[in-house]
Design a protein around this motif. Structure first.
Motif, mmCIF file in Angstrom:
data_model
loop_
_atom_site.group_PDB
_atom_site.id
_atom_site.type_symbol
_atom_site.label_atom_id
_atom_site.label_comp_id
_atom_site.label_asym_id
_atom_site.label_seq_id
_atom_site.Cartn_x
_atom_site.Cartn_y
_atom_site.Cartn_z
ATOM 1 N N VAL A 212 -5.047 -8.252 7.167
ATOM 2 C CA VAL A 212 -4.527 -7.098 7.894
ATOM 3 C C VAL A 212 -4.739 -5.856 7.025
ATOM 4 O O VAL A 212 -4.297 -5.805 5.879
ATOM 5 C CB VAL A 212 -3.037 -7.250 8.236
ATOM 6 C CG1 VAL A 212 -2.522 -5.989 8.931
ATOM 7 C CG2 VAL A 212 -2.809 -8.476 9.119
ATOM 8 N N VAL B 292 -5.982 -6.022 12.402
ATOM 9 C CA VAL B 292 -6.146 -7.434 12.079
ATOM 10 C C VAL B 292 -7.639 -7.711 11.980
ATOM 11 O O VAL B 292 -8.413 -7.356 12.880
ATOM 12 C CB VAL B 292 -5.482 -8.321 13.147
ATOM 13 C CG1 VAL B 292 -5.646 -9.801 12.781
ATOM 14 C CG2 VAL B 292 -4.003 -7.966 13.295
ATOM 15 N N GLU C 290 -2.412 -0.611 11.864
ATOM 16 C CA GLU C 290 -2.845 -1.821 11.172
ATOM 17 C C GLU C 290 -3.888 -2.570 11.991
ATOM 18 O O GLU C 290 -3.703 -2.792 13.191
ATOM 19 C CB GLU C 290 -1.646 -2.707 10.848
ATOM 20 C CG GLU C 290 -0.678 -1.955 9.938
ATOM 21 C CD GLU C 290 0.414 -2.804 9.340
ATOM 22 O OE1 GLU C 290 0.839 -2.477 8.209
ATOM 23 O OE2 GLU C 290 0.863 -3.765 9.993
ATOM 24 N N THR D 245 4.510 -11.277 7.071
ATOM 25 C CA THR D 245 4.145 -9.989 7.656
ATOM 26 C C THR D 245 3.787 -8.995 6.559
ATOM 27 O O THR D 245 4.011 -9.249 5.369
ATOM 28 C CB THR D 245 5.300 -9.400 8.501
ATOM 29 O OG1 THR D 245 6.351 -8.962 7.615
ATOM 30 C CG2 THR D 245 5.859 -10.428 9.480
ATOM 31 N N SER E 6 -3.902 -2.036 6.522
ATOM 32 C CA SER E 6 -2.862 -1.085 6.915
ATOM 33 C C SER E 6 -3.240 0.322 6.469
ATOM 34 O O SER E 6 -3.502 0.564 5.287
ATOM 35 C CB SER E 6 -1.521 -1.491 6.291
ATOM 36 O OG SER E 6 -0.486 -0.630 6.698
ATOM 37 N N SER F 145 2.976 -5.910 10.677
ATOM 38 C CA SER F 145 2.187 -6.848 11.474
ATOM 39 C C SER F 145 2.261 -8.256 10.900
ATOM 40 O O SER F 145 2.307 -8.448 9.678
ATOM 41 C CB SER F 145 0.723 -6.414 11.496
ATOM 42 O OG SER F 145 0.580 -5.140 12.077
ATOM 43 N N ARG G 246 -2.878 -2.488 15.784
ATOM 44 C CA ARG G 246 -1.441 -2.383 16.023
ATOM 45 C C ARG G 246 -0.947 -1.033 15.516
ATOM 46 O O ARG G 246 -1.399 -0.553 14.470
ATOM 47 C CB ARG G 246 -0.698 -3.520 15.325
ATOM 48 C CG ARG G 246 -1.104 -4.916 15.815
ATOM 49 C CD ARG G 246 -0.478 -6.003 14.953
ATOM 50 N NE ARG G 246 0.967 -5.897 14.924
ATOM 51 C CZ ARG G 246 1.784 -6.490 15.795
ATOM 52 N NH1 ARG G 246 1.278 -7.223 16.777
ATOM 53 N NH2 ARG G 246 3.088 -6.359 15.698
#
Length: 287
Positions: free
Chosen positions: A200, A161, A159, A151, A202, A192, A187
Motif C-alpha cells: 500500500v 493498493v 492510498e 493496516t 500512502s 487501508s 482509497r
C-alpha cells in the motif's frame, strides 16, 4: 557458542552496573546472527525474552540475545525501528543516516551511516522520495508492507493498493530491488488494510496535488536503493553512536545520559556483544 563474562563495575557513588559480554567465534560455520521484531513477523513491542520465545525453528536455536536498534514510541507505530532493519533478507525499515551494522553477502561485518535512496516513480515519469513502514507526514510518501501490521494506521491521505506485474519480481522487499507494480485500488480515507501479498502506497494530502495519474490500472516503479549499497544483505540493524572506529575511540561533546546500553563490535576472529544494565534506582545507574 559464546564465552560469557560478567563484572560488577562501580560507576558513581554507591551506584553500580553489571556489565555482561559474550564472544562469538566468527570461524564457526554453525553459528549465525539474526534479527527479530517485537511482533515476530510484524513491527511491535516485546521484551528480548518474549522475542526469543517467539522465534520459529527455522531461525535455529537461540543461545544469546540482546537489545537492538532504537525504536519509535508513538502509539500508532510503537516498535518501528528508528533506522535500517533487514531481517532474513527482507527490508523492513528504511535507513535514516544513523550508525548501522550489517553483514555483506560474504558474511563480513560492516558499520557506517546509511542513507536511504528509496523512491517511487509515478505514472507520469516524475518521482518522490519514499519511506517504508513508518509514520507518514502530510507532505510525504510511505510504502507499507504486511510487516507493518493489518493496516497502514494512517490518518487521511490517498492510498494506492499495489499488485504485482506478471513475470516481474515481487515480495519480499529486498535492499537494492526494483519492483514494478500496478494500482489495483485507490482509497481516499487512509488506514487501508494491507493484504499479505500486496503493498500500500500512502500519499500525504499536501503532496497529492503534485502527483498525477494515480488511477486503477496505472503502473508505478519502486526503487529500494541505499548508500552504501545493501543489495544481497541478509541482516542489517541500526544503532549508534559509533564508539570505536579503526581501533580508535570516537570523542563526543554532546550531553550524555546514563541508561542501560548494548554494544556490538568485532575483530578478525570474534564478534563481541556487551550489555550494561541500568534504570534501577539506588542500584544500577547505567552508562
Amino acid at each position: 557458542f559464546f564465552s560469557s563474562r560478567r563484572r560488577h563495575t562501580r560507576l558513581q557513588g554507591d551506584w553500580s552496573s553489571d556489565v555482561c559480554s559474550s564472544d562469538l567465534d566468527r570461524a564457526r560455520a554453525d553459528l549465525a546472527l539474526t534479527t527479530t521484531l517485537g511482533g515476530r513477523d510484524r513491527i511491535g513491542l516485546a521484551t528480548v525474552s518474549e522475542q526469543v520465545a517467539a522465534m520459529g525453528t527455522a531461525d535455529g536455536t537461540p543461545v544469546a540475545a540482546v537489545n537492538g536498534d532504537f525504536y519509535k514510541t508513538e502509539d500508532a507505530y510503537r516498535g518501528d525501528p528508528r533506522d535500517v532493519h533487514v531481517r532474513n533478507g527482507e527490508l523492513v525499515s528504511a535507513p535514516s543516516e544513523h550508525a548501522s551494522f550489517w553483514l555483506d553477502p560474504a558474511g563480513l561485518p560492516h558499520s557506517t551511516n546509511i542513507t536511504s535512496r528509496l523512491r517511487v516513480f509515478w505514472p507520469d515519469g516524475n518521482s518522490s522520495a519514499m519511506g517504508l513502514n513508518e509514520m507518514r507526514e502530510s507532505d510525504a510518501v510511505v510504502l507499507f508492507s504486511a510487516v507493518n501490521g493489518a493496516t497502514t494506521r494512517t490518518d487521511g491521505g490517498t492510498e494506492c493498493v499495489l499488485e504485482p506485474v506478471a513475470g516481474k519480481p515481487w515480495l519480499p522487499i529486498r535492499p537494492g530491488a526494483v519492483l514494478e507494480a500496478r494500482i489495483s485500488e485507490v482509497r481516499r480515507e487512509g488506514n487501508s488494510p494491507i493484504p499479505a501479498d500486496r503493498l500500500v502506497l500512502s500519499v500525504g494530502p499536501r503532496l497529492f496535488s503534485r502527483v498525477r495519474g494515480l488511477a486503477v490500472g496505472q503502473a508505478v516503479r519502486l526503487v529500494f536503493d541505499t548508500s552504501p549499497d545493501l543489495k544481497g544483505v541478509q541482516l542489517a540493524l541500526g544503532g549508534g553512536p559509533t564508539l570505536v572506529r579503526g581501533g580508535k575511540a570516537m570523542t563526543w561533546s554532546n550531553f550524555q545520559v546514563r541508561h542501560p546500553r548494548t554494544a556490538l563490535g568485532w575483530n578478525s576472529n570474534t564478534v563481541f556483544l556487551v550489555v550494561v544494565d541500568g534504570r534501577q534506582a539506588g542500584l544500577s545507574v547505567g552508562m
